[in-house]
Design an enzyme around this catalytic site. Structure first.
Site, PDB file in Angstrom:
ATOM      1  N   THR A 182      -6.532  -5.530  -6.607  1.00  0.00           N
ATOM      2  CA  THR A 182      -5.595  -5.488  -7.731  1.00  0.00           C
ATOM      3  C   THR A 182      -5.248  -6.883  -8.231  1.00  0.00           C
ATOM      4  OG1 THR A 182      -4.681  -3.484  -6.777  1.00  0.00           O
ATOM      5  CG2 THR A 182      -3.335  -4.589  -8.415  1.00  0.00           C
ATOM      6  N   THR A 199      -5.318  -4.832  -1.071  1.00  0.00           N
ATOM      7  CA  THR A 199      -4.376  -4.656   0.034  1.00  0.00           C
ATOM      8  C   THR A 199      -4.852  -3.673   1.098  1.00  0.00           C
ATOM      9  OG1 THR A 199      -3.240  -2.913  -1.185  1.00  0.00           O
ATOM     10  CG2 THR A 199      -2.350  -5.133  -1.388  1.00  0.00           C
ATOM     11  N   ASP A 200      -5.710  -2.718   0.715  1.00  0.00           N
ATOM     12  CA  ASP A 200      -6.034  -1.607   1.624  1.00  0.00           C
ATOM     13  C   ASP A 200      -6.461  -2.055   3.014  1.00  0.00           C
ATOM     14  OD1 ASP A 200      -5.658   0.016  -0.643  1.00  0.00           O
ATOM     15  OD2 ASP A 200      -7.114   1.458   0.125  1.00  0.00           O
ATOM     16  N   LYS A 250      -0.450  -3.468   6.960  1.00  0.00           N
ATOM     17  CA  LYS A 250       0.036  -2.805   5.750  1.00  0.00           C
ATOM     18  C   LYS A 250       0.822  -1.584   6.197  1.00  0.00           C
ATOM     19  CE  LYS A 250      -1.064  -1.080   1.181  1.00  0.00           C
ATOM     20  NZ  LYS A 250      -2.013  -0.793   0.113  1.00  0.00           N
TER      21      LYS A 250
END
Lengths: 442, 442
Positions: A99, A176-177, A255
């Site tokens: 992103t 981020t995943d 995360k």
């Protein structure tokens, strides 16, 4: 492509994808950016809302469609000139996708990637006053759920080369995943790390007013160019507001939320530091590696036949046989409590299967599915049985870090004794002796 | 059994297992309860320390072994008489094993179970003033990592029978390892639940001064006997200190730490209530089911061919083929981010394998491996591809709850369409429409 009926209304109102529009239905009105549809003759109008999420509205339920303003978003990442600032630390950036370095093209619906340093500076002009941004490398541009060890290896090589050819630090932008898996992988793969390697991200895309990109990049620039921390770190929002960032150790971060900006939390260790947009860096954990002049090495061997599985009530141990048959060399099991799985005389007893797997050469480790805390297999009889057959209980190591570490270790040795010894040796802060109680739910 | 050398010293000092002793080594002194060894001729002396953990000391390093005091622990769970208190609500207890209802026998090293209501009252005499404790049922006594669906079914039957025959509420004592899985299972299996079912636990064993048993049992008794919440709940320490307890909804709670007392945290939902040892109950979540006169039903069908797996970078999708071949009916995948796994043109692409599995009749669901937050597969193209082939993204449902729910649903139907519809229907608070931002890291 929208259906003929919808296109006629859009044409009449001179609305093009990318424009901000208002749709009135009998129940409600909606505002957002009109998104183009790749499918043929769609009868659902898609609005990208300020929340960042897309909303589909059946056109037959619309009473009115109005244009609020012309889309400015059509210009993707304009580039601005960079003036070299020789007085500032030279920092390089590696963009990998995600992103943070993407922007949706409202014309095509596809993703456009951030490609040049000048484009980055147009998003966060502040960077020009913090670092001398010399180079953006793009070894690959993908969403982070598509990454695997090959990508970690490329990143380690890129970072090594940049650090050994004059950069005072490296920033890596990343989806981020799986960012915490990459952070752990680089922590093990970069040997003699003598300068900061700072991974950062964005949870809210860069073209949104609520984006977290600017604060994260600003703090990452301070960490990479101005901090004394020579480790692999993950830098991002500390709170939901744009107040300051945390720098977390690459092996002790996870995360923890699908969507909030402060999603990356320290696990079983305090953050290394707080970084403020003013440039102030408050060190929290003094026990970190400092800058040196050492030449960085990339030690990237990784055994792909490594697995991560989760134990749960009713889990059939036969899954272990599958991995043995497929030639796997090691497995990390997310165990319950202090490091347990079923070991009683039921059909779900994992002991015999694990014993056979270990006898056939696999390295079997246990990590905590509670995420927080430390395993201790000898408190209860059940855990002791697992320990006695050779399951390696990984103390306070995160399951994700444990998977990455096991793949890396098995890339270096297949000897079970040596692998066990290496799994229980601290290489990059992944094992601590005692956990600060403040770290729970930090 | 200790080695001859050690036994000679112990005999000389008149020390027996269970006694509190002091061991001096050149570096340090240690105090604790002497634990017997089941192994032959052990040369390591085991002390149970006040922290609850055992410590092994090589006898050859000892300089002195002294007796501090006679062991009082040898009397296991003395029973006291119960005086029926007809003025208090009648509550029953189901003991299943776990730390809360066990005590180590220092003579044998084995575990002794709490068997009679009178024994429970000797641990927590306060209970006598809160509830009329009539009955303790023991459908089985095992460590919770050895549980599976059969045990959940027995518990549901026991709870139903007790509630339908006069009990105002039921307390279930249970090991912590898989307590949240059981809480979720009972939430689905107990239909028309009209009274409180309160699960509680102990992280520090009942024979230790630092035990959490008393506060947890006290609060559970208030919740079961005096609260108006007719749901399956998990009751336990809110903080590390003995201040008060949280009552969390059975489908929205998770063990988040291996060892602290306040290990069970609410996930994606606020706690239902706070319960104080004074009996005060502060309702936090007004949106709960209230007591009624309905007859409780146990609807316990469960499909054992249900799996829970975790996606990670480099995970080979072939694992799905294993489950298909073994006749599994459904799988919950802990996906990354908003509900992703690799879907690009690499060898790790999960799309074709998942598509085939769904075509062959399996119900495939995705839940968040971040634990906190909500899936949204349509934000990014990658998630949308999974959604389009029929992967069911389970909103804000916990992976553990999702596994239990999928097994329960597939126990009722094998029809994919119906199973999907049921998975996305809220039965017991497992799905919420909007998540309160205060719930993150609560």
């Amino acid at each position: 492509m929208y259906s003929k009926e919808i296109q006629a209304i859009l044409d009449k109102e001179k609305i093009r994808p990318g424009d901000i529009i208002k749709i009135t239905t009998p129940e409600q009105t909606f505002e957002g950016i009109l998104i183009p549809r790749p499918e043929k003759s769609s009868t659902t109008i898609i609005l990208k809302q300020d929340s960042g999420y897309n909303l589909g509205i059946n056109w037959q339920k619309t009473e009115k469609i109005e244009k609020i303003s012309q889309g400015k978003e059509l210009e993707i990442f304009p580039s601005i000139d960079i003036k070299p600032r020789k007085d500032l630390p030279e920092v390089s950036l590696i963009a990998t996708g995600g992103t943070i370095s993407s922007r949706i093209s409202y014309e095509t619906g596809g993703v456009k990637w951030l490609m040049e340093p000048g484009q980055l500076l147009s998003i966060a002009p502040e960077l020009e006053k913090i670092i001398n941004l010399k180079k953006i490398e793009k070894p690959f541009l993908i969403a982070s759920e598509n990454m695997s060890a090959t990508h970690w290896q490329k990143l380690a090589e890129s970072a090594k080369n940049l650090l050994n050819s004059g950069s005072a630090g490296v920033i890596i932008t990343h989806g981020t995943d799986t960012l915490h898996y990459t952070a752990a992988a680089l922590s093990f793969m970069l040997k003699n790390l003598s300068k900061p390697v700072v991974l950062t991200y964005s949870q809210k895309s860069t073209d949104r007013p609520s984006t977290d990109t600017v604060l994260n990049l600003t703090c990452a620039a301070y960490a990479a160019g101005h901090s004394d921390i020579a480790e692999v770190m993950l830098c991002g929002h500390a709170e939901s507001q744009d107040t300051y960032c945390l720098i977390n150790r690459g092996t002790k971060v996870r995360k923890m939320h699908t969507s909030v900006r402060h999603t990356f939390r320290p696990i079983n260790d305090l953050p290394l530091a707080k970084v403020y947009p003013s440039g102030k860096i408050d060190i929290i954990n003094e026990n970190h590696k400092k800058r040196t002049d050492k030449k960085v090495e990339a030690d990237t061997k990784f055994e792909e036949k490594t697995a991560l599985i989760k134990y749960y009530p009713g889990a059939n141990p036969d899954i272990i046989n599958y991995f043995v048959k497929k030639g796997y060399k090691g497995i990390v099991i997310e165990a319950t409590g202090l490091g347990h799985m079923a070991t009683d005389e039921s059909k779900y007893n994992w002991l015999p299967t694990l014993k056979d797997a270990i006898a056939s050469g696999l390295t079997i480790c246990a990590a905590a599915q509670t995420i927080y805390g430390r395993l201790n297999p000898i408190v209860y009889g059940e855990g002791r049985k697992l320990h006695d057959i050779g399951v390696i209980h990984l103390e306070d190591m995160l399951p994700e870090t444990a998977y990455v570490k096991l793949g890396w270790i098995l890339g270096h040795t297949k000897d079970q004794k040596r692998a066990k010894q290496m799994m229980l040796t601290n290489y990059a802060g992944e094992l601590t002796k005692k956990t600060d109680t403040r770290t729970f739910l930090y």
